[in-house]
Design a protein around this motif. Structure first.
Motif, mmCIF file in Angstrom:
data_model
loop_
_atom_site.group_PDB
_atom_site.id
_atom_site.type_symbol
_atom_site.label_atom_id
_atom_site.label_comp_id
_atom_site.label_asym_id
_atom_site.label_seq_id
_atom_site.Cartn_x
_atom_site.Cartn_y
_atom_site.Cartn_z
ATOM 1 N N ALA A 1 0.670 -1.065 -0.184
ATOM 2 C CA ALA A 1 0.053 -0.079 0.050
ATOM 3 C C ALA A 1 0.891 1.186 0.028
ATOM 4 N N GLN A 2 2.136 1.165 0.624
ATOM 5 C CA GLN A 2 2.751 2.363 0.815
ATOM 6 C C GLN A 2 3.389 2.957 -0.670
ATOM 7 N N HIS A 3 3.521 2.042 -1.298
ATOM 8 C CA HIS A 3 3.995 2.307 -3.120
ATOM 9 C C HIS A 3 2.858 2.933 -3.976
ATOM 10 N N LEU A 4 1.675 2.627 -3.442
ATOM 11 C CA LEU A 4 0.592 2.929 -4.479
ATOM 12 C C LEU A 4 0.468 4.358 -4.668
ATOM 13 N N PRO A 5 0.592 5.285 -3.933
ATOM 14 C CA PRO A 5 0.179 6.582 -4.240
ATOM 15 C C PRO A 5 1.218 7.216 -5.235
ATOM 16 N N GLU A 6 2.472 6.915 -5.249
ATOM 17 C CA GLU A 6 3.610 7.334 -5.984
ATOM 18 C C GLU A 6 3.304 6.661 -7.288
ATOM 19 N N LEU A 7 3.152 5.468 -7.406
ATOM 20 C CA LEU A 7 2.970 4.749 -8.772
ATOM 21 C C LEU A 7 1.859 5.285 -9.457
ATOM 22 N N THR A 8 0.488 5.643 -8.738
ATOM 23 C CA THR A 8 -0.760 5.958 -9.332
ATOM 24 C C THR A 8 -0.308 7.359 -9.937
ATOM 25 N N ALA A 9 0.380 8.204 -9.178
ATOM 26 C CA ALA A 9 0.714 9.700 -9.883
ATOM 27 C C ALA A 9 1.746 9.324 -10.929
ATOM 28 N N ALA A 10 2.354 8.430 -10.978
ATOM 29 C CA ALA A 10 3.229 8.226 -12.278
ATOM 30 C C ALA A 10 2.449 7.801 -13.225
ATOM 31 N N ALA A 11 1.462 6.686 -13.187
ATOM 32 C CA ALA A 11 0.844 6.108 -14.321
ATOM 33 C C ALA A 11 0.052 7.084 -14.755
ATOM 34 N N LEU B 1 -0.599 -2.361 -11.438
ATOM 35 C CA LEU B 1 -1.196 -1.320 -10.637
ATOM 36 C C LEU B 1 -2.724 -1.382 -10.342
ATOM 37 N N VAL B 2 -3.130 -1.281 -11.519
ATOM 38 C CA VAL B 2 -4.632 -1.587 -11.538
ATOM 39 C C VAL B 2 -5.233 -2.719 -10.554
ATOM 40 N N GLY B 3 -4.493 -3.670 -10.818
ATOM 41 C CA GLY B 3 -4.860 -5.095 -10.074
ATOM 42 C C GLY B 3 -4.642 -4.753 -8.480
ATOM 43 N N HIS B 4 -3.799 -3.990 -8.254
ATOM 44 C CA HIS B 4 -3.392 -3.617 -6.681
ATOM 45 C C HIS B 4 -4.343 -2.542 -6.219
ATOM 46 N N LEU B 5 -4.588 -1.731 -7.085
ATOM 47 C CA LEU B 5 -5.583 -0.408 -6.712
ATOM 48 C C LEU B 5 -7.079 -1.446 -6.228
ATOM 49 N N LEU B 6 -7.419 -2.290 -7.158
ATOM 50 C CA LEU B 6 -8.587 -2.944 -6.860
ATOM 51 C C LEU B 6 -8.658 -3.496 -5.801
ATOM 52 N N TRP B 7 -7.355 -4.352 -5.196
ATOM 53 C CA TRP B 7 -7.664 -5.356 -4.414
ATOM 54 C C TRP B 7 -7.731 -4.330 -2.879
ATOM 55 N N PHE B 8 -7.311 -3.291 -2.958
ATOM 56 C CA PHE B 8 -7.666 -2.061 -1.698
ATOM 57 C C PHE B 8 -8.773 -1.259 -1.677
ATOM 58 N N GLY B 9 -9.523 -1.612 -2.931
ATOM 59 C CA GLY B 9 -10.761 -0.905 -3.103
ATOM 60 C C GLY B 9 -10.747 0.461 -3.710
ATOM 61 N N HIS B 10 -9.530 0.718 -4.246
ATOM 62 C CA HIS B 10 -9.492 2.256 -4.740
ATOM 63 C C HIS B 10 -10.119 1.966 -6.344
ATOM 64 N N VAL B 11 -11.177 1.925 -6.402
ATOM 65 C CA VAL B 11 -11.813 1.513 -7.757
ATOM 66 C C VAL B 11 -11.620 2.873 -8.535
ATOM 67 N N GLU B 12 -11.938 4.135 -8.204
ATOM 68 C CA GLU B 12 -11.811 5.210 -9.208
ATOM 69 C C GLU B 12 -10.520 5.323 -9.313
ATOM 70 N N ARG B 13 -9.507 5.433 -8.684
ATOM 71 C CA ARG B 13 -8.082 5.488 -9.185
ATOM 72 C C ARG B 13 -7.853 4.309 -10.271
ATOM 73 N N ALA B 14 -8.397 3.421 -10.147
ATOM 74 C CA ALA B 14 -7.917 2.257 -11.254
ATOM 75 C C ALA B 14 -8.492 2.703 -12.385
ATOM 76 N N LEU B 15 -9.702 3.145 -12.269
ATOM 77 C CA LEU B 15 -10.188 3.591 -13.741
ATOM 78 C C LEU B 15 -9.600 4.952 -14.055
#
Length: 963
Positions: free
Chosen positions: A438-448, A461-475
């Protein structure tokens, strides 16, 4: 002093001492490898010379003082006990030597000191007229040039003086003054002896001197000789270690090098020259497969220098034929290194080996030992670490992959490499515990979102975001990739396929996505249709596991069930042709779930156990946890409650709840349901207290959690709360177009809640609706619905429905539901007056309940067998009408029939134990009974307008009396 295997050398020295006393001086050069016994020999002879009346002048040269003019000569004269003028001249020499050490005046003073050589040597010559003079200089290879000139001055006059000069020299050093050897050895009376390694007899003798006489076994002597290489220093250290080991474990233990050996190796290295020391370090770092060319390049010297250093290390007993005699020797050399020096040497080796085309696994070993690298100057290093981590992960060595990536992370890298390292760390850490991801997801999301993350990593990254329920960020990541025109999730030509486009399966993992999200996913993601699945005529190699899983889920949503071979075929095709890894785990789990929904429990159990064993063998805790959760669900359906409880516990032990993300709803749901069925409501409540992320309730696992909670409420006497959860399931599944009765038969569940409230008509309507929906398919759901529908009818109309339900459940292996249907049938037969059949069915129900691990058979009134609420209508066909009991008395009596203790009843109803006892006493009096077991007969069910039956119990009920 004890000398081992040095008798011949000592005899030569004594002979030369005798000649010296007769007026014929001489020079003896004692050479040998480091720690070969030169110092011990000189000291022993010094004691012998002193005892013979000679004046023994001793000095030890040092590498640190090798530039100190006349430093060695000063040691000799200041230790000679000079008096008068000689003492004054010695003090003047000491001052001259001290001043010469100052850099600003060293040159002039050194020249002045050289002029003093005749006078200084004259002092020694005068002493020789009085008595025999023995000069012993240890480590003469470190002596300063001026002192060596003094020795040559004296050596040229030894044939007419009583002076014997003994010089100890390390043969592994390059001579500082080659003229000394040349000039000395050509003079008459000068000799050179070389000390060799100890032989086996010498090792045995050393055991007698420094160890225990009883140790002189052939085996120990052989081990000492082999490991110590004949070095007196190393052999003595090994004897000390063996003494320590024998004291602790017995004299028969094998020789094991210890701390004394480590210290001896370090001593030997630091008494060697820097070139030899660096060669030993380089060899220890490189390993046995390093070539001479690579060693030369790393050390930056010449082949001749390397060969000389290797000979010195062989002579010192540390090496044998160019490699360490024992791994402990290599370990000791590594321990002697400063960590910073070792890091630089490891990095240097990595670079040289990389340039020589060595295998990446060899190169990365040195990068790992270095700890970090200066990546901007060596971009290949970080790339090598990442690729090596990928290989380790492919070999299922997650810890090795993580350690390599941590070294890359701690190195100085550019922004692109930093993102790549974080993405790789995320992929590897997920297999152990996603909580660390989880600690890496914000930086990776911003980069994506900025387009700085490669497609491969954005896909993961999309799979990891969905795993933690961050659906909108995955979209958002999907939309950003589309805007850049990237073929999201599609491999490059010729590249290995790692994952399918998240669009293809995202709607099935999150059927509760909002409308805006479904629009973003496009038509191909709409559930319930088969038009957009991969073409059936496409070759199977062209259809990935996720494409097949998507087709499978669409088949289920389209109404296929266990009677339809399509579902079974698709599921088994996935399970048979797909290798377990991070990118296929989702598809495999979907195939397992499809088999469960299709009521193929035996097949699902086989594949689940097969995959679970593989995950355990490949040391992947997250895989094991997910498969343990799936196994728990299968075991729950088959009625293996104890096994289901253990599997669910194992899932949450392998990976704690905070690492499960939205998927935590699944093992928690199983745990809650099992505890509820077993009547351990407090434990069920504890599992319900574990936080489940809100996005989980957009997933199928969230539906399971709602259903389990509903049954807990039903068992706890809270039918309205239970009904709310069941209807919420129905509302969500209908709205999502995900109405799968085999997943959650919400209509049947809601019908049971209505029955517990006495609302037979509503219950019957829901049961009939469910029955019409499943038809002859979904056999387990049909059986459960038949049982509930029967409970809404009069006794005469129930047997056919219950008989069909029992037949289905026996065929399908649903033992838990079979217990309920059998109990319901027993009660029906009892109401119809067929007591014999009723008893037989009741005994069968008890046997089935015992097989399921239930402490007592559960009453069929509620799906989970929990206590009924106080508002349940009661039969009037007995001697005393139950309605004579107050609502409070009825609630307490009902819980008592269920087997609850007085304390448990008090806790559930929020009253005191004394109040429970009072209610039970009044209930006993009103119903004319003496014990709890008799309450069951008084509270037997009745039929009111074909209505719902009240609670029934069995002979296994608790027989405790009040108080």
């Amino acid at each position: 002093m004890n000398l081992v295997e040095r008798g011949d050398e000592f005899s030569i020295m004594e002979s030369m001492l005798g000649s010296c006393a007769g007026g014929h001086g001489g020079v003896l050069l004692v050479s040998g490898p480091v720690a070969s016994g030169k110092t011990a020999l000189l000291r022993a002879f010094g004691a012998r010379a002193t005892a013979a009346g000679a004046l023994y002048l001793q000095a030890t040269a040092s590498e640190a003082e090798s530039d100190l003019t006349l430093g060695v000569m000063g040691q000799l004269l200041l230790g000679a006990g000079l008096l008068g003028a000689d003492a004054r001249r010695a003090r003047r020499l000491q001052g001259l030597t001290t001043a010469a050490a100052q850099p600003e005046c060293a040159g002039a003073l050194s020249a002045a000191a050289m002029n003093e050589i005749p006078e200084l040597c004259g002092i020694v010559l005068e002493k020789a007229r009085e008595s025999t003079v023995v000069i012993g200089i240890d480590d003469a290879h470190h002596a300063d040039s001026a002192s060596l000139e003094c020795l040559l001055y004296l050596a040229r006059r030894l044939d007419v003086s009583r002076i014997l000069v003994l010089l100890g020299e390390n043969s592994g050093f390059l001579a500082r003054n080659t003229r000394l050897r040349v000039d000395l050895l050509r003079l008459p009376g000068c000799r050179n002896i070389r000390l060799g390694p100890l032989q086996r007899q010498g090792v045995a003798e050393m055991i007698s001197v420094f160890g225990e006489p009883g140790w002189r076994t052939r085996k120990l002597v052989s081990q000492l000789h082999q490991m110590g290489g004949g070095s007196p220093l190393l052999t003595r250290a090994l004897i000390e270690d063996h003494h320590t080991s024998a004291t602790a474990r017995g004299a028969d233990t094998d020789l094991v090098p210890g701390e004394a050996f480590v210290q001896a190796v370090a001593t030997g290295l630091y008494r060697s020259d820097i070139a030899t020391r660096r060669t030993a370090w380089a060899l220890a770092v490189a390993g046995p497969d390093v070539s001479l060319a690579e060693l030369v390049e790393v050390l930056g010297g010449t082949r001749e220098s390397l060969h000389r250093s290797l000979r010195a290390l062989n002579d010192a007993g540390l090496l044998d034929a160019g490699w360490f005699r024992h791994e402990a020797g290599r370990a000791a050399v590594l321990r002697s290194m400063d960590p910073a020096d070792r890091g630089r040497l490891e990095t240097r080796f990595a670079r040289v080996l990389h340039e020589h085309g060595a295998a990446a696994t060899v190169v990365v070993r040195h990068l790992m030992a270095a700890g970090k690298v200066d990546a901007p100057d060596a971009p290949w290093a970080v790339r090598t670490l990442i690729e090596a981590a990928d290989r380790a992960l492919a070999d299922d060595d997650v810890e090795l992959a993580l350690s390599r990536l941590r070294v890359a992370r701690d190195s100085r890298t550019d922004t692109r490499q930093t993102l790549e390292i974080r993405a790789a760390l995320t992929r590897a850490a997920w297999r152990v515990n996603p909580a660390g991801v989880a600690q890496h997801l914000p930086e990776l999301t911003a980069a994506a979102l900025d387009g700085r993350l490669g497609t491969r990593y954005a896909d993961e990254l999309v799979g990891h975001l969905l795993w933690f329920g961050h659906v909108e960020r995955a979209l958002d990541v999907l939309r950003a990739a589309e805007r850049r025109g990237e073929p999201f999730g599609q491999p490059r030509p010729g590249a290995p396929h790692r994952h399918d486009c998240p669009r293809r399966w995202m709607a099935y993992a999150y059927p509760g996505l909002p409308v805006s999200a479904r629009a973003c996913l496009g038509d191909d993601a709409e559930p319930g249709t088969l038009e957009h699945a991969a073409p059936e005529h496409a070759p199977s190699r062209a259809r990935s596991p996720h494409q097949r899983a998507a087709t499978l889920m669409k088949a289920l949503l389209a109404g296929a069930d266990g009677q339809d071979g399509e579902v079974i075929g698709l599921a088994e095709q996935i399970l048979q042709s797909t290798r377990l890894d991070d990118s296929t785990l989702t598809a495999l789990l979907m195939a397992l779930n499809a088999l469960v929904l299709a009521d193929r429990l035996d097949t699902a159990a086989f594949w689940c156990e097969t995959l679970r064993r593989e995950a355990a063998e490949r040391r992947a805790p997250m895989w094991q946890a997910l498969l343990a959760s799936a196994k728990a669900r299968i075991e729950l359906r088959t009625g293996a409650l104890t096994a289901a409880e253990e599997s669910a516990r194992s899932a949450l032990t392998l990976v704690p709840a905070d690492g499960w993300g939205v998927a935590v709803a699944s093992p928690l749901a199983t745990s809650v349901y099992v505890k509820t069925v077993l009547g351990r409501l407090d434990e069920a409540a504890a599992h319900l207290s574990v936080a489940v992320p809100d996005p989980a309730f957009q997933t199928p696992d969230g539906l399971l959690h709602l259903r389990a909670r509903g049954h807990y409420y039903l068992a706890a006497g809270r039918p309205y709360a239970a009904l709310d959860d069941f209807l919420t399931c129905g509302d969500l599944m209908t709205r999502w177009e995900f109405d799968l009765p085999a997943l959650v038969p919400w209509r049947t569940d809601a019908a049971e809640a209505h029955l517990s409230l006495g609302e037979q008509d509503r219950a019957r309507a829901l049961a009939e609706e469910q029955l019409a929906l499943v038809g002859r398919g979904y056999r387990w759901v049909r059986a459960a619905t038949l049982r509930v529908l029967a409970a809404t009818l009069s006794a005469a109309h129930r047997p056919p429905l219950l008989a069909e339900a029992i037949e289905i459940l026996r065929e399908r292996g649903h033992r838990l539901e079979l217990v309920r249907a059998t109990e319901e049938s027993a009660r029906t037969q009892r109401e119809l007056g067929k007591s014999g059949q009723a008893r037989a069915l009741a005994r069968k129900a008890q046997e089935l309940a015992a097989e399921c691990g239930m402490p007592v058979p559960r009453a069929p009134a509620a799906d989970t067998g929990g206590p009924l609420p106080a508002q349940q209508p009661w039969s009037s066909g007995h001697r005393r009408h139950p309605e004579e009991l107050s609502n409070a008395e009825l609630r307490v009596a009902t819980l008592a029939v269920r087997g609850h203790t007085n304390r448990q009843i008090a806790d559930k109803l929020c009253i005191t134990i004394s109040t429970v006892e009072q209610h039970l006493t009044r209930a006993y009096r009103k119903l004319a009974v003496q014990r709890r077991a008799d309450l069951a007969a008084k509270l037997s069910p009745f039929t009111d307008r074909g209505g719902r039956e009240g609670p029934a119990t069995h002979d296994a009920c608790d027989r405790m009396h009040v108080g």
